[in-house]
Design a protein around this motif. Structure first.
Motif, mmCIF file in Angstrom:
data_model
loop_
_atom_site.group_PDB
_atom_site.id
_atom_site.type_symbol
_atom_site.label_atom_id
_atom_site.label_comp_id
_atom_site.label_asym_id
_atom_site.label_seq_id
_atom_site.Cartn_x
_atom_site.Cartn_y
_atom_site.Cartn_z
ATOM 1 N N LEU A 206 14.938 -76.926 -19.503
ATOM 2 C CA LEU A 206 14.636 -76.307 -18.213
ATOM 3 C C LEU A 206 14.019 -74.920 -18.373
ATOM 4 O O LEU A 206 13.084 -74.562 -17.641
ATOM 5 C CB LEU A 206 15.904 -76.222 -17.363
ATOM 6 C CG LEU A 206 16.465 -77.572 -16.888
ATOM 7 C CD1 LEU A 206 17.770 -77.374 -16.131
ATOM 8 C CD2 LEU A 206 15.451 -78.304 -16.013
ATOM 9 N N THR A 207 14.520 -74.133 -19.329
ATOM 10 C CA THR A 207 13.914 -72.817 -19.563
ATOM 11 C C THR A 207 12.509 -72.963 -20.141
ATOM 12 O O THR A 207 11.634 -72.140 -19.868
ATOM 13 C CB THR A 207 14.789 -71.972 -20.503
ATOM 14 O OG1 THR A 207 15.097 -72.732 -21.690
ATOM 15 C CG2 THR A 207 16.081 -71.564 -19.820
ATOM 16 N N GLU A 214 4.472 -73.295 -13.193
ATOM 17 C CA GLU A 214 4.707 -72.271 -12.174
ATOM 18 C C GLU A 214 5.634 -72.797 -11.085
ATOM 19 O O GLU A 214 6.467 -72.053 -10.552
ATOM 20 C CB GLU A 214 3.366 -71.830 -11.571
ATOM 21 C CG GLU A 214 3.453 -70.655 -10.620
ATOM 22 C CD GLU A 214 3.747 -69.333 -11.326
ATOM 23 O OE1 GLU A 214 4.184 -68.392 -10.637
ATOM 24 O OE2 GLU A 214 3.555 -69.261 -12.553
ATOM 25 N N TRP A 215 5.514 -74.093 -10.748
ATOM 26 C CA TRP A 215 6.339 -74.642 -9.665
ATOM 27 C C TRP A 215 7.820 -74.680 -10.053
ATOM 28 O O TRP A 215 8.695 -74.522 -9.189
ATOM 29 C CB TRP A 215 5.860 -76.021 -9.245
ATOM 30 C CG TRP A 215 5.953 -77.105 -10.288
ATOM 31 C CD1 TRP A 215 4.998 -77.479 -11.174
ATOM 32 C CD2 TRP A 215 7.100 -77.943 -10.544
ATOM 33 N NE1 TRP A 215 5.453 -78.504 -11.968
ATOM 34 C CE2 TRP A 215 6.728 -78.818 -11.601
ATOM 35 C CE3 TRP A 215 8.367 -78.057 -9.980
ATOM 36 C CZ2 TRP A 215 7.606 -79.775 -12.115
ATOM 37 C CZ3 TRP A 215 9.239 -79.016 -10.482
ATOM 38 C CH2 TRP A 215 8.862 -79.868 -11.522
ATOM 39 N N VAL A 216 8.112 -74.856 -11.332
ATOM 40 C CA VAL A 216 9.508 -74.817 -11.775
ATOM 41 C C VAL A 216 10.045 -73.387 -11.660
ATOM 42 O O VAL A 216 11.154 -73.160 -11.168
ATOM 43 C CB VAL A 216 9.647 -75.325 -13.227
ATOM 44 C CG1 VAL A 216 11.099 -75.209 -13.695
ATOM 45 C CG2 VAL A 216 9.167 -76.761 -13.353
ATOM 46 N N LEU A 217 9.243 -72.427 -12.120
ATOM 47 C CA LEU A 217 9.641 -71.019 -12.033
ATOM 48 C C LEU A 217 9.864 -70.603 -10.583
ATOM 49 O O LEU A 217 10.860 -69.941 -10.262
ATOM 50 C CB LEU A 217 8.562 -70.142 -12.676
ATOM 51 C CG LEU A 217 8.813 -68.636 -12.710
ATOM 52 C CD1 LEU A 217 10.066 -68.326 -13.518
ATOM 53 C CD2 LEU A 217 7.612 -67.905 -13.289
ATOM 54 N N LYS A 218 8.956 -71.017 -9.694
ATOM 55 C CA LYS A 218 9.085 -70.672 -8.281
ATOM 56 C C LYS A 218 10.316 -71.322 -7.659
ATOM 57 O O LYS A 218 10.995 -70.716 -6.813
ATOM 58 C CB LYS A 218 7.821 -71.092 -7.518
ATOM 59 C CG LYS A 218 6.606 -70.219 -7.809
ATOM 60 C CD LYS A 218 5.402 -70.678 -6.999
ATOM 61 C CE LYS A 218 4.208 -69.763 -7.242
ATOM 62 N NZ LYS A 218 3.007 -70.215 -6.484
ATOM 63 N N VAL A 220 13.161 -72.142 -9.233
ATOM 64 C CA VAL A 220 14.341 -71.430 -9.717
ATOM 65 C C VAL A 220 14.463 -70.093 -9.005
ATOM 66 O O VAL A 220 15.568 -69.673 -8.605
ATOM 67 C CB VAL A 220 14.254 -71.236 -11.245
ATOM 68 C CG1 VAL A 220 15.369 -70.324 -11.736
ATOM 69 C CG2 VAL A 220 14.322 -72.579 -11.963
ATOM 70 N N TYR A 221 13.347 -69.415 -8.819
ATOM 71 C CA TYR A 221 13.329 -68.129 -8.111
ATOM 72 C C TYR A 221 13.834 -68.311 -6.679
ATOM 73 O O TYR A 221 14.665 -67.527 -6.191
ATOM 74 C CB TYR A 221 11.897 -67.589 -8.118
ATOM 75 C CG TYR A 221 11.706 -66.251 -7.437
ATOM 76 C CD1 TYR A 221 11.818 -65.062 -8.159
ATOM 77 C CD2 TYR A 221 11.395 -66.172 -6.089
ATOM 78 C CE1 TYR A 221 11.638 -63.834 -7.530
ATOM 79 C CE2 TYR A 221 11.210 -64.955 -5.455
ATOM 80 C CZ TYR A 221 11.333 -63.782 -6.185
ATOM 81 O OH TYR A 221 11.153 -62.572 -5.565
ATOM 82 N N GLY A 227 16.714 -68.705 -1.029
ATOM 83 C CA GLY A 227 15.617 -68.951 -0.105
ATOM 84 C C GLY A 227 14.844 -67.720 0.323
ATOM 85 O O GLY A 227 13.828 -67.828 1.017
ATOM 86 N N HIS A 228 15.308 -66.543 -0.068
ATOM 87 C CA HIS A 228 14.599 -65.305 0.306
ATOM 88 C C HIS A 228 13.461 -65.033 -0.685
ATOM 89 O O HIS A 228 13.565 -65.348 -1.865
ATOM 90 C CB HIS A 228 15.561 -64.115 0.313
ATOM 91 C CG HIS A 228 16.652 -64.237 1.338
ATOM 92 N ND1 HIS A 228 16.425 -64.129 2.695
ATOM 93 C CD2 HIS A 228 17.982 -64.473 1.197
ATOM 94 C CE1 HIS A 228 17.558 -64.280 3.349
ATOM 95 N NE2 HIS A 228 18.528 -64.503 2.462
ATOM 96 N N ASP A 229 12.407 -64.433 -0.160
ATOM 97 C CA ASP A 229 11.254 -64.101 -0.999
ATOM 98 C C ASP A 229 11.090 -62.588 -1.052
ATOM 99 O O ASP A 229 11.356 -61.884 -0.068
ATOM 100 C CB ASP A 229 9.984 -64.739 -0.420
ATOM 101 C CG ASP A 229 8.837 -64.711 -1.423
ATOM 102 O OD1 ASP A 229 9.115 -64.567 -2.631
ATOM 103 O OD2 ASP A 229 7.673 -64.825 -0.998
#
Length: 381
Positions: A206-207, A214-218, A220-221, A227-229
């Motif tokens: 996963l790491t 990028e979609w995996v990083l986003k 996880v973020y 849910g906050h950006d």
């Protein structure tokens, strides 16, 4: 066997056969790369320098750059890594073909300690093999990314197939029968070791996917921040090319370096970027610890005036961004020090063994009579 497990078994088998070679290469090179800093320190004495008895500041980037330019006039400077008070400073450069070189210098005296062609450096090759299979980045990165995604599915389906149906079978499922025939030992090596290493292997996968996609990083973020950006910490500043600016009175790299030292005085390691274009901000990072990449203060500077355009201290970052920052240290296990690296090494080694033992299981079943083969679980990789 239930219909569900039959379907899972077929999925596990064919996904494993299709991705096994890539998983083997990526896992084995990952195991080798885990201890790259320790191996380099033991075999490359130029990585360490003697700290002066009297407090002495590092030479400024312009001075180190001038020394490197004198010794290697054909190379173009790209960025610096000030690795720590007892370590050499490395200036990374490129030639006309875009190949990278690394020049290690004593940060106190400016003496050149080593000059490496990274195209031929062992660990650089291992890293390239791990991330891109020595293929062009666009192709190799996609192949590795897809294989790792498949590997995640393999880990999940493998647990489903392994999970004992009866309580009485659990002890047998947790141990390897070393005295049994080789096929049974191979089966146990695949299923038992796979179970024990599954959590670590899943974390490594996963790491790794966070670096590949990028979609995996986003994702996880997003989850880490509930849910906050926080766009301010993710969006680099822009350079106003219409505004007239005055160049720094000293070399611009020295200007960046001095501002970072003032703003992050406790930083042990600094990534110092150099201007690549008058239209792009210059990105710099100050790390709290040498060779650790989690705790970082980030800076963006104007490429001409040296003005600080944006600063992102570690303390101001969201949970999601902090998790993204610690991703490399998680991937290599060094977030937990030597013990973490040992776990990452063993997890990678077991992951590399799974395609081999899985293939041997599949090959062994093909050699058996059909009646006997039909009674066995179709499991591979």
């Amino acid at each position: 066997m239930t219909t569900f497990k039959k379907v899972v078994g077929k999925l596990h088998l064919w996904l494993g056969l299709s991705s096994g070679l890539v998983v083997f290469i990526v896992s084995l090179t990952g195991a080798i790369f885990t201890f790259q800093d320790e191996i380099r320190d033991a075999t490359q004495d130029w990585r360490k320098v003697e700290v002066p008895a009297q407090p002495t500041e590092f030479l400024l980037p312009s001075r180190l750059q001038a020394i490197t330019k004198t010794n290697h006039p054909e190379l173009k400077p790209a960025f610096f890594m000030y690795m720590g008070p007892d370590r050499s400073t490395v200036l990374y450069t490129t030639d006309k073909q875009g190949e990278y070189f690394a020049t290690a210098l004593n940060p106190y005296t400016g003496q050149e300690l080593a000059h490496l062609d990274l195209h031929r450096d062992f660990f650089s090759i291992i890293q390239d093999l791990h991330m891109y299979l020595l293929l062009p980045e666009e192709i190799g990165g996609e192949v590795v990314g897809v294989a790792v995604l498949v590997f995640v599915v393999m880990l999940i389906t493998g647990i489903v197939l392994w999970w004992p149906k009866r309580k009485t079978d659990r002890k047998r499922s947790f141990t390897i029968k070393w005295g049994a025939r080789w096929r049974r030992v191979n089966y146990d090596l695949h299923s038992v070791l796979g179970f024990y290493a599954a959590t670590i292997a899943l974390l490594l996968a996963l790491t790794g996917l966070m670096m590949s996609y990028e979609w995996v990083l986003k994702s996880v973020y997003f989850v880490s921040n509930a849910g906050h950006d926080y766009p301010a910490e993710k969006t680099p500043p822009t350079v106003d090319t219409l505004q007239a600016v005055t160049a720094t009175p000293i070399p611009v790299a020295d200007f960046y370096y001095q501002q970072i030292r003032r703003s992050s005085p406790a930083a042990k390691m600094i990534f110092l970027g150099l201007p690549a274009s008058p239209k792009q901000p210059v990105y710099n990072i100050a790390y709290e610890r040498a060779l650790y990449y989690y705790h970082r203060d980030e800076y963006y500077f104007h490429p001409v005036s040296g003005q600080l355009l944006k600063a992102i201290p570690h303390e101001s970052k969201s949970n999601g961004q902090k998790l993204a920052d610690v991703n490399y240290d998680l991937h290599t296990g060094q977030v937990l020090g030597l013990g973490g690296k040992i776990l990452a090494f063993l997890g990678s080694l077991v992951s590399a063994s799974l395609p081999v033992t899985g293939f041997l299981m599949w090959w062994g079943r093909r050699k058996k009579p059909k009646k006997q083969r039909g009674r066995e679980v179709a499991v591979a990789v």
